[in-house]
Design a protein around this motif. Sequence first.
Motif, PDB file in Angstrom:
ATOM      1  N   SER A 159       7.272 -11.102   3.475  1.00 47.50           N
ATOM      2  CA  SER A 159       6.955  -9.878   4.214  1.00 47.50           C
ATOM      3  C   SER A 159       7.600  -8.654   3.584  1.00 47.50           C
ATOM      4  O   SER A 159       7.072  -7.548   3.673  1.00 47.50           O
ATOM      5  N   VAL A 160       8.760  -8.821   2.932  1.00 47.59           N
ATOM      6  CA  VAL A 160       9.446  -7.688   2.324  1.00 47.59           C
ATOM      7  C   VAL A 160       9.254  -7.644   0.803  1.00 47.59           C
ATOM      8  O   VAL A 160      10.019  -6.987   0.093  1.00 47.59           O
ATOM      9  N   ALA A 161       8.223  -8.319   0.304  1.00 42.96           N
ATOM     10  CA  ALA A 161       7.959  -8.286  -1.135  1.00 42.96           C
ATOM     11  C   ALA A 161       7.848  -6.841  -1.605  1.00 42.96           C
ATOM     12  O   ALA A 161       7.258  -5.987  -0.943  1.00 42.96           O
ATOM     13  N   MET A 162       8.425  -6.560  -2.782  1.00 43.82           N
ATOM     14  CA  MET A 162       8.480  -5.205  -3.303  1.00 43.82           C
ATOM     15  C   MET A 162       7.471  -5.018  -4.433  1.00 43.82           C
ATOM     16  O   MET A 162       7.435  -5.793  -5.390  1.00 43.82           O
ATOM     17  N   GLY A 174       3.843  -0.668  -9.714  1.00 38.11           N
ATOM     18  CA  GLY A 174       2.438  -1.080  -9.678  1.00 38.11           C
ATOM     19  C   GLY A 174       2.170  -2.550  -9.511  1.00 38.11           C
ATOM     20  O   GLY A 174       1.005  -2.950  -9.356  1.00 38.11           O
ATOM     21  N   ARG A 175       3.204  -3.389  -9.527  1.00 43.16           N
ATOM     22  CA  ARG A 175       2.978  -4.835  -9.389  1.00 43.16           C
ATOM     23  C   ARG A 175       4.042  -5.449  -8.491  1.00 43.16           C
ATOM     24  O   ARG A 175       5.191  -5.006  -8.463  1.00 43.16           O
ATOM     25  N   PHE A 176       3.674  -6.491  -7.772  1.00 46.43           N
ATOM     26  CA  PHE A 176       4.646  -7.272  -7.030  1.00 46.43           C
ATOM     27  C   PHE A 176       5.370  -8.217  -7.986  1.00 46.43           C
ATOM     28  O   PHE A 176       4.729  -8.903  -8.789  1.00 46.43           O
ATOM     29  N   LEU A 177       6.691  -8.260  -7.897  1.00 46.43           N
ATOM     30  CA  LEU A 177       7.455  -9.149  -8.770  1.00 46.43           C
ATOM     31  C   LEU A 177       7.079 -10.601  -8.532  1.00 46.43           C
ATOM     32  O   LEU A 177       7.141 -11.433  -9.442  1.00 46.43           O
ATOM     33  N   GLU A 178       6.695 -10.927  -7.301  1.00 49.34           N
ATOM     34  CA  GLU A 178       6.295 -12.304  -6.973  1.00 49.34           C
ATOM     35  C   GLU A 178       5.074 -12.752  -7.772  1.00 49.34           C
ATOM     36  O   GLU A 178       4.917 -13.951  -8.037  1.00 49.34           O
TER      37      GLU A 178
END
Length: 268
Positions: A18-21, A25-29
Amino acid sequence: MYDFIDINERQQNNYFPSVAMNFNGRFLEELIDGYNTLRVAGREVLSYDLDTIDNISGRDGGYIQEKTLQPRILKITYELKGKDHLHFQQQFRWLQYYLTTKDDVEIYFRDDPDVYYYGQVIEMDTVPDDKNHIVSSFVIRCDNPLKFEKQTFVEGNPSEMFMLSPFETVPSEIEIKINEDTDKIRVRNETTGRNIVLDGDYKNNDVIKIRIKADKSKDKLTKNGQGIMKDLDYTTTDFNKFKVKNKDIVSAVPSSSNLKIKYRGVWK
């Protein structure tokens, strides 16, 4: 503090924490196998630093001379898993790579996708070299501490501003398309009385753009793409103080002109 409790959420439910950063421009996940954001600190309301006089002869209390916001510090706690030691070290190097930038970048979080921060990583905690599953953290410094809404725009002459934030903001860009020959252009916030006034030679179909906070590589005033800062009437213009807030009415003269205002609401 915003906590992500279930560190296996992504693997079990096939979506990001839920707290993905989203960083630059991209999610680290989605970039790094085995990476999960766990907690984020620093998104809360900031307190002001006060410059005060507390001992005033003949007066109770004190006096606030100035109040300012310090840079915002975001602390990201994350989990990184590797299949083995080699895989872990490779993924950690990729994490360092994606977090290394020369300048501030745009940042937002999955649970609040309409609010943007601008900053860069300034510190990463060391990690043990004998583990392939760690919980660690890194720090992002936002020299501009404000939170920004998505950029939007209004069109019409006059135009009424609409934003969720109650705070004043500087327009990203004001565009005036001239529909008659004139030697004067005025943009006026009818609500506050602040003006931007230009004196020059303007023809039908000329396009004037005003960027109050343009960076050093861009002209603040242009006519058909060419710089016209010399046209600014400094005696009647509130240039650096020209701001807008929700429900403000902004107009342009000549009144036949087309007016378009791009802006972003801000939060503290």
